[in-house]
Write an enzyme that holds these catalytic residues in place. Structure first.
Site, PDB file in Angstrom:
ATOM      1  N   GLY A   1      64.133  57.260  59.453  1.00 53.99           N
ATOM      2  CA  GLY A   1      65.156  56.926  58.474  1.00 53.99           C
ATOM      3  C   GLY A   1      66.150  55.959  59.044  1.00 53.99           C
ATOM      4  N   GLY A   2      67.285  55.857  58.381  1.00 56.18           N
ATOM      5  CA  GLY A   2      68.262  54.845  58.727  1.00 56.18           C
ATOM      6  C   GLY A   2      68.955  55.064  60.056  1.00 56.18           C
ATOM      7  N   MET A   3      68.798  56.230  60.660  1.00 56.74           N
ATOM      8  CA  MET A   3      69.539  56.499  61.888  1.00 56.74           C
ATOM      9  C   MET A   3      68.639  56.792  63.079  1.00 56.74           C
ATOM     10  SD  MET A   3      72.725  58.623  60.301  1.00 56.74           S
ATOM     11  CE  MET A   3      73.760  58.273  61.714  1.00 56.74           C
ATOM     12  N   GLY A   4      67.341  56.811  62.870  1.00 50.95           N
ATOM     13  CA  GLY A   4      66.466  57.055  64.001  1.00 50.95           C
ATOM     14  C   GLY A   4      65.106  57.550  63.578  1.00 50.95           C
TER      15      GLY A   4
ATOM     16  N   LYS B   1      64.868  64.562  67.497  1.00 49.63           N
ATOM     17  CA  LYS B   1      65.448  63.483  66.695  1.00 49.63           C
ATOM     18  C   LYS B   1      66.074  62.478  67.645  1.00 49.63           C
ATOM     19  CE  LYS B   1      66.524  66.389  62.745  1.00 49.63           C
ATOM     20  NZ  LYS B   1      67.576  66.830  61.808  1.00 49.63           N
TER      21      LYS B   1
ATOM     22  N   ASP C   1      77.668  66.020  54.952  1.00 48.17           N
ATOM     23  CA  ASP C   1      76.554  65.301  54.328  1.00 48.17           C
ATOM     24  C   ASP C   1      75.533  66.269  53.737  1.00 48.17           C
ATOM     25  OD1 ASP C   1      75.448  62.768  53.629  1.00 48.17           O
ATOM     26  OD2 ASP C   1      73.880  63.100  55.091  1.00 48.17           O
TER      27      ASP C   1
ATOM     28  N   ILE D   1      56.936  62.130  63.023  1.00 47.18           N
ATOM     29  CA  ILE D   1      56.763  62.871  61.773  1.00 47.18           C
ATOM     30  C   ILE D   1      57.805  62.500  60.737  1.00 47.18           C
ATOM     31  CG2 ILE D   1      55.586  64.831  62.818  1.00 47.18           C
ATOM     32  CD1 ILE D   1      58.237  66.299  62.986  1.00 47.18           C
TER      33      ILE D   1
ATOM     34  N   VAL E   1      62.007  60.895  64.088  1.00 49.85           N
ATOM     35  CA  VAL E   1      61.772  62.299  64.415  1.00 49.85           C
ATOM     36  C   VAL E   1      60.360  62.445  64.969  1.00 49.85           C
ATOM     37  CG1 VAL E   1      61.876  64.677  63.594  1.00 49.85           C
ATOM     38  CG2 VAL E   1      63.212  62.898  62.448  1.00 49.85           C
TER      39      VAL E   1
END
Length: 635
Positions: A121-124, A141, A238, A118, A126
């Site tokens: 992004g840059g880190m993994g 995640k 963040d 769903i 979902v």
């Protein structure tokens, strides 16, 4: 390529903000990467690669400099309706190349059944998933393995993630646990409905509407409360609109505690500057200084609030909010100015103090109104009369709160409708591609059968051909149903007409009418989205009923020593008292026949058999030899 041409390539206006450019770039790259990965031919792959090159050129024009030599620091894009089943890489390749090979239907850690991706992004990535132990749907995640190659980074992340899982606050997304399964580290958390603040702001901008001051302050209030609670244990580091989730019931929830610690400060600075997202970071974070505390989060909330109320991210020398927008209370403007101080020492000492300063405006307004009523009415007596008679004339005045809520709901629904519409379009293309792929597979296997060098090889290929044809039949049925629905009376033209009418109503100030039309469009779109699963369920039900007719005891003559037939998963197991166990793989289930390929005994491996249940009789055909035999039902 000029700046105007680059913006046109992304579908953006000239006055767009840097943050919007970043998100448009990520969305466009995600779509094209997905198309490259799923393209049925090299020619089509090359076409999409050229389009990716054009977007990279646009990125260079709009942002400047080459792509960062590392992963983007941007958090996982937690949009439940996100289109891209991708993960950004430094080289622009698909997620699979980066090491996330998880797919819907897979189970991880022995308890989490993945449903669908769903967001990414840059880190993994979902996923929505079902937790067998909790017996409920959750979100998972999964972080890129290369984000955690350093033992120190892994330990730091696990420590912070466990802190996040210990937090319990109505305005913080609930993290159930942090776990490892092989190379993967992942978070399990509540599955939220709604949209993130970034999507909501983009929808408002598309409608050319400002966010109501009360709405912005309501969101800021909840975020401040969440962070004041969290700062007793950790610092977020963040805060930005992508990490603020707006639920369907009006709550704001802060997400992604601890993930910002996965990279070193120097690397974070490089990647965030390159991606165009340093705007929410406090100066001490950008400088890579140690000892960052809650005042960095305070700075980020102030940036976010400034953006909500002005439509622009504050960069460089900025005007105070009260100069940019006249209906912003002075107390709010002054509080934001102080929280945006370059030096932490010049900001508020805590998030609680910042929140109190923001909402002094409401207390001041209440006091002023009280004095004004007293002066005009000649004392408290008239105030009492007004309070006593208020219910009688309250309905004459416009309900500003209800109006604002209706507009907020309309903006949310508009974003959801657009996302689901994209999903339906993607779904239609994927089903069409699946039909073509199954047809190509069948043609390829037919060619291999013609050139097969042995009977065993030919039999194996024939089994593969039947499987390919079964997949093609499923895909064709789904495509047919989708086409009928999309081209029917209540199909795509009617849906798009309803959406257009809703947007017109919203621009005209008729938010309730817009909400009704948006909801009607959503109902129809979700019915269309459910078609593939409905078709699969119907076919599975039909398949199960046919296979159930084979289960049982059968004999070639009398029932003194019958054979036992058992269907388990995709296998037909037969036990013959005189010959022992035979195993056959089910390769095709048609309208009234079942085709299998022999696995054991070895002497018959590769042979194809076709079974036709007919009540108390089971007709068996040796496909290659055209020999037929009927078995009798026993018991």
């Amino acid at each position: 390529m000029t700046r105007e041409e680059a913006l046109h390539a992304l579908g953006l206006e000239i006055s767009v903000s840097p943050a919007d450019i970043e998100h448009a770039l990520l969305d466009k790259v995600a779509q094209l990467e997905q198309r490259v990965n799923g393209a049925p031919s090299e020619a089509l792959k090359d076409k999409y690669r050229r389009q990716l090159a054009d977007i990279e050129e646009a990125r260079a024009v709009l942002v400047g400099g080459p792509t960062a030599g590392g992963l983007s620091q941007t958090m996982i894009a937690d949009l439940p309706l996100a289109q891209a089943a991708y993960t950004r890489s430094t080289g622009g390749g698909p997620a699979a190349n980066l090491g996330i090979a998880l797919k819907p239907g897979q189970t991880i850690a022995g308890r989490y059944e993945l449903h669908e991706q769903i967001g990414a992004g840059g880190m993994g990535a979902v996923f929505s998933a079902f937790d067998r132990n909790r017996d409920k749907d959750i979100a998972i995640k999964v972080l890129l393995p290369q984000m955690l190659t350093s033992p120190n980074a892994r330990e730091r992340f696990l420590r912070e993630a466990r802190v996040a899982s210990e937090m319990s606050h109505p305005n913080i997304a609930t993290v159930f646990d942090v776990q490892k399964d092989g190379a993967y580290c992942f978070l399990t958390m509540e599955l939220l409905n709604g949209q993130n603040l970034r999507t909501y702001l983009k929808n408002l901008k598309g409608l050319r509407k400002e966010m109501a001051v009360d709405d912005a302050l309501r969101i800021a209030d909840q975020v401040c409360q969440a962070l004041a609670y969290a700062h007793e244990k950790t610092v977020h580091r963040d805060i930005k609109p992508e990490n603020i989730w707006l639920t369907d019931d009006g709550k704001a929830k802060v997400m992604d505690f601890g993930i910002a610690l996965l990279t070193s400060s120097t690397h974070a600075l490089e990647t965030m500057m390159s991606a165009g997202t340093p705007y929410y970071m406090a100066p001490e974070q950008l400088a890579g200084l140690g000892g960052v505390d809650g005042r960095a989060d305070q700075y980020a909330v102030a940036v976010m609030l400034y953006e909500m109320l002005s439509g622009q991210v504050p960069t460089g020398r900025i005007d105070s909010l009260k100069r940019v927008r006249k209906d912003v209370p002075s107390a709010v403007s002054d509080a934001v100015d102080k929280a945006l101080s370059q030096k932490p020492a010049n900001r508020y000492t805590s998030m609680k103090e910042f929140r109190e300063a923001l909402f002094m405006s409401r207390l001041s307004a209440s006091a002023k109104n009280f004095k004004l009523i007293g002066a005009v009415a000649g004392g408290l007596a008239l105030v009492g009369i007004l309070v006593g008679t208020f219910p009688a004339w309250r309905g004459v005045l416009p309900d500003r709160g209800a109006e604002a809520s209706a507009k907020q709901e309309a903006a949310r629904l508009q974003g959801e409708v657009k996302s689901v519409l994209k999903l339906v379009d993607t779904q239609r293309r994927e089903v069409k591609d699946a039909v073509s792929a199954a047809s190509r597979d069948a043609e390829r296997i037919e060619g291999q059968i013609r050139s097969a060098k042995s009977a065993e090889e030919r039999a194996t290929l024939q089994a593969s051909l039947l499987e390919a044809r079964e997949k093609g039949a499923l895909a064709s049925e789904v495509e047919k149903r989708l086409r009928e629905q999309l081209e029917g009376t209540n199909g795509l033209p009617a849906i798009e007409g309803g959406i257009s009418a809703a947007e017109t109503a919203l621009k005209s100030g008729h938010a309730d009418e817009a909400n009704s039309k948006f909801n009607a469009a959503l109902v129809t779109l979700n019915q269309i989205r459910a078609i593939p699963e409905e078709v699969k369920k119907q076919l599975l039900d039909s398949r199960s009923k046919l296979l159930a007719q084979v289960d049982g005891k059968w004999s070639m003559s009398g029932c003194d020593s019958p054979a036992t037939f058992t269907v388990k998963d995709s296998m037909l197991m037969q036990y013959w008292p005189s010959a022992g166990l035979a195993e056959e793989k089910i390769v095709q289930v048609a309208a009234n026949t079942i085709t299998t390929v022999v696995v054991t005994p070895a002497a018959q491996r590769g042979k194809l058999f076709r079974y036709t249940p007919a009540g108390s009789r089971l007709d068996v055909e040796d496909v290659a030899g055209s020999r037929r035999q009927s078995l009798k039902k026993c018991g």
